[in-house]
Design a protein around this motif. Sequence first.
Motif, PDB file in Angstrom:
ATOM      1  N   ALA A  83       0.468  -1.367   0.148  1.00  0.00           N
ATOM      2  CA  ALA A  83      -0.052   0.220  -0.109  1.00  0.00           C
ATOM      3  C   ALA A  83       0.605   1.371   0.156  1.00  0.00           C
ATOM      4  CB  ALA A  83      -1.102   0.059   1.182  1.00  0.00           C
ATOM      5  N   ARG A  84       2.049   0.458   0.583  1.00  0.00           N
ATOM      6  CA  ARG A  84       2.777   2.405   0.496  1.00  0.00           C
ATOM      7  C   ARG A  84       2.873   2.772  -0.312  1.00  0.00           C
ATOM      8  NH1 ARG A  84       7.499   2.732   5.114  1.00  0.00           N
ATOM      9  NH2 ARG A  84       8.178   3.511   3.483  1.00  0.00           N
ATOM     10  N   LEU A  85       3.937   2.307  -1.263  1.00  0.00           N
ATOM     11  CA  LEU A  85       4.848   1.017  -2.676  1.00  0.00           C
ATOM     12  C   LEU A  85       3.698   2.236  -3.685  1.00  0.00           C
ATOM     13  CD1 LEU A  85       7.579   0.930  -3.918  1.00  0.00           C
ATOM     14  CD2 LEU A  85       6.262  -1.319  -4.829  1.00  0.00           C
ATOM     15  N   LEU A  86       2.660   1.422  -3.050  1.00  0.00           N
ATOM     16  CA  LEU A  86       1.889   2.430  -4.108  1.00  0.00           C
ATOM     17  C   LEU A  86       1.072   3.673  -4.303  1.00  0.00           C
ATOM     18  CD1 LEU A  86      -0.989   1.422  -7.358  1.00  0.00           C
ATOM     19  CD2 LEU A  86      -2.262   0.673  -4.590  1.00  0.00           C
ATOM     20  N   MET A  87       0.921   4.038  -3.342  1.00  0.00           N
ATOM     21  CA  MET A  87       1.037   5.927  -2.965  1.00  0.00           C
ATOM     22  C   MET A  87       1.948   6.118  -2.997  1.00  0.00           C
ATOM     23  SD  MET A  87      -2.038   5.478  -0.068  1.00  0.00           S
ATOM     24  CE  MET A  87      -1.560   4.160   1.455  1.00  0.00           C
ATOM     25  N   GLU A  88       2.919   6.098  -2.662  1.00  0.00           N
ATOM     26  CA  GLU A  88       4.054   6.994  -2.023  1.00  0.00           C
ATOM     27  C   GLU A  88       4.709   7.094  -4.138  1.00  0.00           C
ATOM     28  OE1 GLU A  88       6.876   5.962   0.233  1.00  0.00           O
ATOM     29  OE2 GLU A  88       5.375   5.672   1.839  1.00  0.00           O
ATOM     30  N   LEU A  89       4.587   5.554  -4.872  1.00  0.00           N
ATOM     31  CA  LEU A  89       4.743   5.940  -6.224  1.00  0.00           C
ATOM     32  C   LEU A  89       3.791   6.932  -6.973  1.00  0.00           C
ATOM     33  CD1 LEU A  89       6.039   2.672  -7.371  1.00  0.00           C
ATOM     34  CD2 LEU A  89       7.479   4.100  -7.427  1.00  0.00           C
ATOM     35  N   PHE A  90       2.859   6.985  -6.721  1.00  0.00           N
ATOM     36  CA  PHE A  90       1.802   7.909  -7.793  1.00  0.00           C
ATOM     37  C   PHE A  90       2.112   9.352  -6.833  1.00  0.00           C
ATOM     38  CE2 PHE A  90      -2.000  10.198  -7.774  1.00  0.00           C
ATOM     39  CZ  PHE A  90      -2.845  10.256  -9.216  1.00  0.00           C
ATOM     40  N   ALA A  91       2.557   9.649  -5.837  1.00  0.00           N
ATOM     41  CA  ALA A  91       2.932  10.906  -5.125  1.00  0.00           C
ATOM     42  C   ALA A  91       3.982  11.408  -5.863  1.00  0.00           C
ATOM     43  CB  ALA A  91       3.127  10.996  -3.586  1.00  0.00           C
ATOM     44  N   ASN A 146      -2.396  15.310  -3.829  1.00  0.00           N
ATOM     45  CA  ASN A 146      -3.310  14.616  -4.037  1.00  0.00           C
ATOM     46  C   ASN A 146      -3.813  14.437  -2.476  1.00  0.00           C
ATOM     47  OD1 ASN A 146      -5.511  12.516  -3.221  1.00  0.00           O
ATOM     48  ND2 ASN A 146      -5.344  11.662  -6.047  1.00  0.00           N
ATOM     49  N   SER A 147      -4.769  15.279  -1.675  1.00  0.00           N
ATOM     50  CA  SER A 147      -4.806  15.570  -0.422  1.00  0.00           C
ATOM     51  C   SER A 147      -5.718  13.811  -0.248  1.00  0.00           C
ATOM     52  CB  SER A 147      -5.902  17.134  -0.086  1.00  0.00           C
ATOM     53  OG  SER A 147      -6.979  17.328  -0.659  1.00  0.00           O
ATOM     54  N   VAL A 148      -6.229  13.754  -0.553  1.00  0.00           N
ATOM     55  CA  VAL A 148      -7.473  12.484  -0.078  1.00  0.00           C
ATOM     56  C   VAL A 148      -6.595  11.473  -0.644  1.00  0.00           C
ATOM     57  CG1 VAL A 148      -9.062  11.034  -1.413  1.00  0.00           C
ATOM     58  CG2 VAL A 148      -9.449  13.651  -1.619  1.00  0.00           C
ATOM     59  N   LEU A 149      -5.321  11.416  -0.810  1.00  0.00           N
ATOM     60  CA  LEU A 149      -4.389  10.396  -0.737  1.00  0.00           C
ATOM     61  C   LEU A 149      -3.811  10.250  -0.187  1.00  0.00           C
ATOM     62  CD1 LEU A 149      -3.967   7.484  -2.523  1.00  0.00           C
ATOM     63  CD2 LEU A 149      -2.051   8.550  -3.679  1.00  0.00           C
ATOM     64  N   ALA A 150      -3.100  11.815   0.154  1.00  0.00           N
ATOM     65  CA  ALA A 150      -1.994  12.083   1.292  1.00  0.00           C
ATOM     66  C   ALA A 150      -2.887  11.594   2.415  1.00  0.00           C
ATOM     67  CB  ALA A 150      -2.224  13.593   1.266  1.00  0.00           C
ATOM     68  N   ALA A 154      -1.346   8.982   5.881  1.00  0.00           N
ATOM     69  CA  ALA A 154      -1.373   9.740   6.957  1.00  0.00           C
ATOM     70  C   ALA A 154      -2.469   8.606   8.001  1.00  0.00           C
ATOM     71  CB  ALA A 154      -1.867  10.581   7.477  1.00  0.00           C
ATOM     72  N   ALA A 155      -3.101   8.104   7.462  1.00  0.00           N
ATOM     73  CA  ALA A 155      -4.155   6.741   8.247  1.00  0.00           C
ATOM     74  C   ALA A 155      -4.081   5.646   8.020  1.00  0.00           C
ATOM     75  CB  ALA A 155      -5.467   6.710   7.400  1.00  0.00           C
ATOM     76  N   LEU A 156      -3.032   5.650   7.375  1.00  0.00           N
ATOM     77  CA  LEU A 156      -2.393   4.025   7.324  1.00  0.00           C
ATOM     78  C   LEU A 156      -1.230   3.884   8.334  1.00  0.00           C
ATOM     79  CD1 LEU A 156      -2.220   1.044   6.036  1.00  0.00           C
ATOM     80  CD2 LEU A 156      -0.766   2.927   4.230  1.00  0.00           C
TER      81      LEU A 156
END
Length: 223
Positions: A83-91, A146-150, A154-156
């Motif tokens: 999940a981290r990899l998915l979100m951080e690569l998107f960012a 992307n504030s929603v993804l950020a 943070a919640a994760l």
Amino acid sequence: MSKPQPAADLAYAHLRDLLLSGAYPGGELLSEGTVAAELGISRTPVREAFLRLEAQGFLRLYPKRGAMVTPVSPGEAMAVLQARLLMELFALDSLSTEPDEAVRAVGEDLLALAAREATEGSASPTGPILDTARDFHARLMRAGGNSVLAASHAALWDQQIRVSAASTSRPAHVAADIEEHTALARALADADRAAARDLLTRHIGAVGHRIGLAREPRLPSPC
């Protein structure tokens, strides 16, 4: 004159630092009375701290028995890192569409934070190091725009931090984590987008390696 720290916050910080340092291994049963006696406080604030730590996944409460330290399973660790990899690569990919000067500015900001990590790494316990690491990755997420993804990232983090704690349980692990952050930040400061993407992927993969996962977390290849 600063106000004294509330007893529940004191108990929470004390327990969190011990959990993050590995002093309480997974499966160990903690007693409210024992922790209260160690800190010289009543059981009520310790119970409040237990509840906060249960909500973050550190503990599992058993009425009238205490709180068991929750082990991190390989499956949970893999899911969290993917999940981290998915979100951080998107960012990072979103940031990479910005002009060079914007990418470099984020890199310089992260370089300063990595330098702070290096200072803390030689003088601080695990807890503050993980807080700074959280700030590093949170800033990267915010830079993605992307504030929603950020917010989801943070919640994760309450789950992430349990995995990260295991990956920084030794001084050599802390040093490696800081070195990887510095390299990623430097690539961004040089506006080297391809290198930054590769370094981020390897950094999160290295976390998995340090906690003993049989394989590195990776995203599926597109069809």
